[in-house]
Enzyme design. Structure first.
Site, PDB file in Angstrom:
ATOM      1  N   LYS A   1      -4.356  -1.077  15.781  1.00 13.96           N
ATOM      2  CA  LYS A   1      -5.000  -0.597  14.662  1.00 13.96           C
ATOM      3  C   LYS A   1      -6.050   0.564  15.195  1.00 13.96           C
ATOM      4  O   LYS A   1      -6.290   1.350  14.853  1.00 13.96           O
ATOM      5  CB  LYS A   1      -5.549  -0.785  13.522  1.00 13.96           C
ATOM      6  CG  LYS A   1      -4.268  -1.487  12.357  1.00 13.96           C
ATOM      7  CD  LYS A   1      -3.277  -0.379  11.711  1.00 13.96           C
ATOM      8  CE  LYS A   1      -2.489  -0.925  10.881  1.00 13.96           C
ATOM      9  NZ  LYS A   1      -1.357  -0.006  10.242  1.00 13.96           N
TER      10      LYS A   1
ATOM     11  N   ASN B   1       2.186   5.159   7.150  1.00 15.82           N
ATOM     12  CA  ASN B   1       1.493   3.745   6.850  1.00 15.82           C
ATOM     13  C   ASN B   1       2.592   2.664   7.308  1.00 15.82           C
ATOM     14  O   ASN B   1       2.365   1.880   7.636  1.00 15.82           O
ATOM     15  CB  ASN B   1       1.824   4.450   5.060  1.00 15.82           C
ATOM     16  CG  ASN B   1       1.581   2.851   4.809  1.00 15.82           C
ATOM     17  OD1 ASN B   1       0.717   2.316   4.329  1.00 15.82           O
ATOM     18  ND2 ASN B   1       2.544   2.056   4.152  1.00 15.82           N
TER      19      ASN B   1
ATOM     20  N   ASP C   1      14.573   3.066  10.223  1.00 16.32           N
ATOM     21  CA  ASP C   1      13.838   1.412  11.256  1.00 16.32           C
ATOM     22  C   ASP C   1      13.155   1.801  11.982  1.00 16.32           C
ATOM     23  O   ASP C   1      13.622   3.040  12.858  1.00 16.32           O
ATOM     24  CB  ASP C   1      14.815   0.538  12.040  1.00 16.32           C
ATOM     25  CG  ASP C   1      14.207  -0.493  13.173  1.00 16.32           C
ATOM     26  OD1 ASP C   1      12.840  -0.052  12.891  1.00 16.32           O
ATOM     27  OD2 ASP C   1      14.584  -1.288  12.811  1.00 16.32           O
TER      28      ASP C   1
ATOM     29  N   TYR D   1      -2.052  -7.139  16.332  1.00 18.97           N
ATOM     30  CA  TYR D   1      -2.286  -5.963  15.637  1.00 18.97           C
ATOM     31  C   TYR D   1      -3.578  -4.974  15.641  1.00 18.97           C
ATOM     32  O   TYR D   1      -3.563  -4.113  15.087  1.00 18.97           O
ATOM     33  CB  TYR D   1      -1.741  -6.856  14.470  1.00 18.97           C
ATOM     34  CG  TYR D   1      -2.604  -5.803  12.495  1.00 18.97           C
ATOM     35  CD1 TYR D   1      -1.213  -5.661  12.554  1.00 18.97           C
ATOM     36  CD2 TYR D   1      -3.321  -6.423  12.220  1.00 18.97           C
ATOM     37  CE1 TYR D   1      -1.742  -4.600  11.323  1.00 18.97           C
ATOM     38  CE2 TYR D   1      -3.743  -5.326  11.166  1.00 18.97           C
ATOM     39  CZ  TYR D   1      -2.821  -4.858  10.607  1.00 18.97           C
ATOM     40  OH  TYR D   1      -3.161  -3.569   9.718  1.00 18.97           O
TER      41      TYR D   1
ATOM     42  N   ILE E   1       0.811  -1.421   0.069  1.00 16.28           N
ATOM     43  CA  ILE E   1      -0.098  -0.414  -0.528  1.00 16.28           C
ATOM     44  C   ILE E   1       0.909   1.483   0.233  1.00 16.28           C
ATOM     45  O   ILE E   1       0.780   2.082  -0.949  1.00 16.28           O
ATOM     46  CB  ILE E   1      -1.019   0.641   1.182  1.00 16.28           C
ATOM     47  CG1 ILE E   1      -1.993  -0.828   0.740  1.00 16.28           C
ATOM     48  CG2 ILE E   1      -1.831   1.445   1.109  1.00 16.28           C
ATOM     49  CD1 ILE E   1      -3.004  -1.032   2.222  1.00 16.28           C
TER      50      ILE E   1
HETATM   51  N1  LIG Z   1      -2.676  -5.626   4.178  1.00 16.45           N
HETATM   52  C1  LIG Z   1      -3.451  -5.665   3.957  1.00 16.45           C
HETATM   53  O1  LIG Z   1      -3.915  -6.313   3.662  1.00 16.45           O
HETATM   54  C2  LIG Z   1      -3.478  -4.572   5.244  1.00 16.45           C
HETATM   55  C3  LIG Z   1      -5.304  -4.199   5.576  1.00 16.45           C
HETATM   56  C4  LIG Z   1      -5.181  -2.870   6.461  1.00 16.45           C
HETATM   57  C5  LIG Z   1      -3.903  -2.257   6.696  1.00 16.45           C
HETATM   58  N2  LIG Z   1      -3.220  -2.358   6.365  1.00 16.45           N
HETATM   59  C6  LIG Z   1      -2.088  -2.093   6.954  1.00 16.45           C
HETATM   60  O2  LIG Z   1      -1.582  -1.428   5.489  1.00 16.45           O
HETATM   61  C7  LIG Z   1       0.000  -0.222   6.426  1.00 16.45           C
HETATM   62  C8  LIG Z   1       1.394  -1.144   4.496  1.00 16.45           C
HETATM   63  O3  LIG Z   1       1.403  -2.921   4.710  1.00 16.45           O
HETATM   64  P1  LIG Z   1       0.476  -3.497   3.113  1.00 16.45           P
HETATM   65  O4  LIG Z   1      -0.574  -4.534   3.472  1.00 16.45           O
HETATM   66  O5  LIG Z   1       0.967  -2.916   2.101  1.00 16.45           O
HETATM   67  O6  LIG Z   1       2.543  -4.318   3.811  1.00 16.45           O
HETATM   68  P2  LIG Z   1       3.078  -4.371   3.362  1.00 16.45           P
HETATM   69  O7  LIG Z   1       3.922  -5.063   1.633  1.00 16.45           O
HETATM   70  O8  LIG Z   1       4.320  -5.809   4.132  1.00 16.45           O
HETATM   71  O9  LIG Z   1       4.517  -2.608   3.537  1.00 16.45           O
HETATM   72  C9  LIG Z   1       5.215  -2.624   4.897  1.00 16.45           C
HETATM   73  C10 LIG Z   1       6.011  -1.761   4.448  1.00 16.45           C
HETATM   74  O10 LIG Z   1       6.527  -1.324   6.274  1.00 16.45           O
HETATM   75  C11 LIG Z   1       7.585  -1.308   5.854  1.00 16.45           C
HETATM   76  N3  LIG Z   1       7.960  -1.321   7.308  1.00 16.45           N
HETATM   77  C12 LIG Z   1       8.471  -2.471   8.191  1.00 16.45           C
HETATM   78  N4  LIG Z   1       8.455  -2.693   9.294  1.00 16.45           N
HETATM   79  C13 LIG Z   1       9.334  -0.968   8.926  1.00 16.45           C
HETATM   80  C14 LIG Z   1      10.333  -0.698   9.742  1.00 16.45           C
HETATM   81  N5  LIG Z   1      10.791  -1.356  11.200  1.00 16.45           N
HETATM   82  N6  LIG Z   1      10.727   0.204   9.910  1.00 16.45           N
HETATM   83  C15 LIG Z   1       9.854   1.222   8.698  1.00 16.45           C
HETATM   84  N7  LIG Z   1       9.401   0.813   7.554  1.00 16.45           N
HETATM   85  C16 LIG Z   1       9.130  -0.138   8.207  1.00 16.45           C
HETATM   86  C17 LIG Z   1       7.966  -2.537   4.924  1.00 16.45           C
HETATM   87  O11 LIG Z   1       9.715  -2.173   4.197  1.00 16.45           O
HETATM   88  P3  LIG Z   1      10.600  -2.920   5.039  1.00 16.45           P
HETATM   89  O12 LIG Z   1      10.620  -3.595   3.428  1.00 16.45           O
HETATM   90  O13 LIG Z   1      11.814  -2.027   4.760  1.00 16.45           O
HETATM   91  O14 LIG Z   1      10.321  -3.521   6.178  1.00 16.45           O
HETATM   92  C18 LIG Z   1       7.249  -1.689   3.551  1.00 16.45           C
HETATM   93  O15 LIG Z   1       7.588  -0.617   2.951  1.00 16.45           O
HETATM   94  C19 LIG Z   1       0.103  -1.379   7.410  1.00 16.45           C
HETATM   95  O16 LIG Z   1       0.049  -0.103   8.046  1.00 16.45           O
HETATM   96  C20 LIG Z   1      -0.537  -2.469   7.462  1.00 16.45           C
HETATM   97  O17 LIG Z   1      -1.066  -2.728   9.095  1.00 16.45           O
HETATM   98  C21 LIG Z   1      -2.933  -3.377   5.285  1.00 16.45           C
END
Ligand SMILES: NC(=O)c1ccc[n+]([C@@H]2O[C@H](COP(=O)([O-])OP(=O)(O)OC[C@H]3O[C@@H](n4cnc5c(N)ncnc54)[C@H](OP(=O)(O)O)[C@@H]3O)[C@@H](O)[C@H]2O)c1
Length: 267
Positions: free
Chosen positions: A155, A86, A61, A151, A17
């Site tokens: 949220k 995000n 981080d 988690y 996202i």
């Molecule tokens: N996917 C879903 O179903 C869903 C639904 C509702 C809400 N969300 C929310 O959407 C947001 C993005 O998640 P996503 O679904 O896009 O998953 P994702 O593809 O795993 O993306 C997560 C992002 O966060 C970064 N991140 C993780 N640990 C970090 C840290 N310690 N410091 C800085 N950056 C870090 C990751 O980068 P690295 O590669 O550096 O780890 C990646 O860019 C999250 O807040 C999640 O809770 C997701």
């Protein structure tokens, strides 16, 4: 791109996202400061630059106070027009089985880093009398998350935090928007160890569509937007009226290990 272009900061922009949000901002003429923890960030920055965007990548981080400080320092002297907080991770499994360190890592990133980042960024926006803050919440914020308890609680924190700030900042020129995606096709569930769950294995929403709707919501100064497919919006509407106990049962059916389609046959 010139320095008069608006500037967006997007955390967790290396994938999913966050990357799709960065593409939205770039596509609408924003300069970008993007952040993530690992070296996939450089790859994301290259893809955005190849598409013509002006991008500064800041690896940090955000679970570490020093990482947040580094990112904030990288924006010193810049007018951040939109800050999209995000970055977030999940952690599936029964609370008594998961590692405490993993649970606390979810809190450190999703909750603590959000507060740490929001404070200086919002102070600067309020001083300027303009700015937009976008929080990535989740429809999980509205459900007790059996088998993903920390988690969902994280949220709920983000959602409550955003709504409180909306009231505090309503006369400052600064808008606060939270968007609530449903299950979305990203690395999230694999990273959370939830590939063997129904929610982790089912069809999910397109991150590009989620980001497009989130972009529209923040630019219109909307307070809250459930983003994604009609199915997700229907779930968001149902979550507003269902009792918490019923939602916890439903969450167990989606998130308990072994509930994947083709798994152990649980509903
Ligand atoms: N996917 C879903 O179903 C869903 C639904 C509702 C809400 N969300 C929310 O959407 C947001 C993005 O998640 P996503 O679904 O896009 O998953 P994702 O593809 O795993 O993306 C997560 C992002 O966060 C970064 N991140 C993780 N640990 C970090 C840290 N310690 N410091 C800085 N950056 C870090 C990751 O980068 P690295 O590669 O550096 O780890 C990646 O860019 C999250 O807040 C999640 O809770 C997701």
């Amino acid at each position: 791109m010139d320095d008069n272009s608006p500037l967006a900061l997007v955390t967790g922009a290396s994938s999913g996202i966050g990357f799709a949000l960065a593409e939205q901002f770039a596509g609408h003429g924003f300069r970008l400061v993007i952040n993530a923890e690992d070296d996939r960030l450089e790859h994301a920055a290259r893809r955005l630059r190849d598409a013509g965007a002006d991008v500064r990548a800041v690896r940090a981080d955000l679970r570490e106070p020093a990482g947040v400080d580094r990112l904030v320092a990288a924006t010193t002297g810049l007018d951040v027009d939109v800050a999209a907080l995000n970055a977030g991770v999940g952690q599936g499994g029964a609370f008594v089985d998961t590692d405490l360190a993993d649970d606390l890592s979810v809190v450190d990133l999703n909750v603590v880093s959000t507060v740490r980042l929001a404070k200086p960024l919002l102070r600067r926006m309020v001083r300027r009398g303009t700015g937009r803050m976008l929080f990535t919440s989740s429809i999980a914020a509205m459900m007790p998350g059996a088998f993903q308890p920390v988690y969902n609680a994280s949220k709920s924190f983000v959602q409550s935090f955003a709504q409180a700030l909306q009231e505090e900042l309503k006369d400052t020129g600064v808008t606060v928007t939270s968007f609530l995606p449903g299950p979305t096709e990203t690395d999230f569930f694999r990273r959370a160890g939830m590939a063997d769950t129904k929610i982790g294995s089912q069809d999910k929403d397109d991150p590009a569509r989620v980001a497009e709707q989130a972009f529209e919501a923040v630019m219109k100064g909307r307070r809250k937007a459930v983003t994604g497919s009609l199915k997700t919006k229907a779930q968001g509407a149902a979550d507003r009226v269902l009792p918490d106990g019923a939602k916890a049962v439903l969450h167990r059916r989606m998130a308990e290990p072994g509930t994947a389609q083709g798994g152990d046959g649980r509903p």
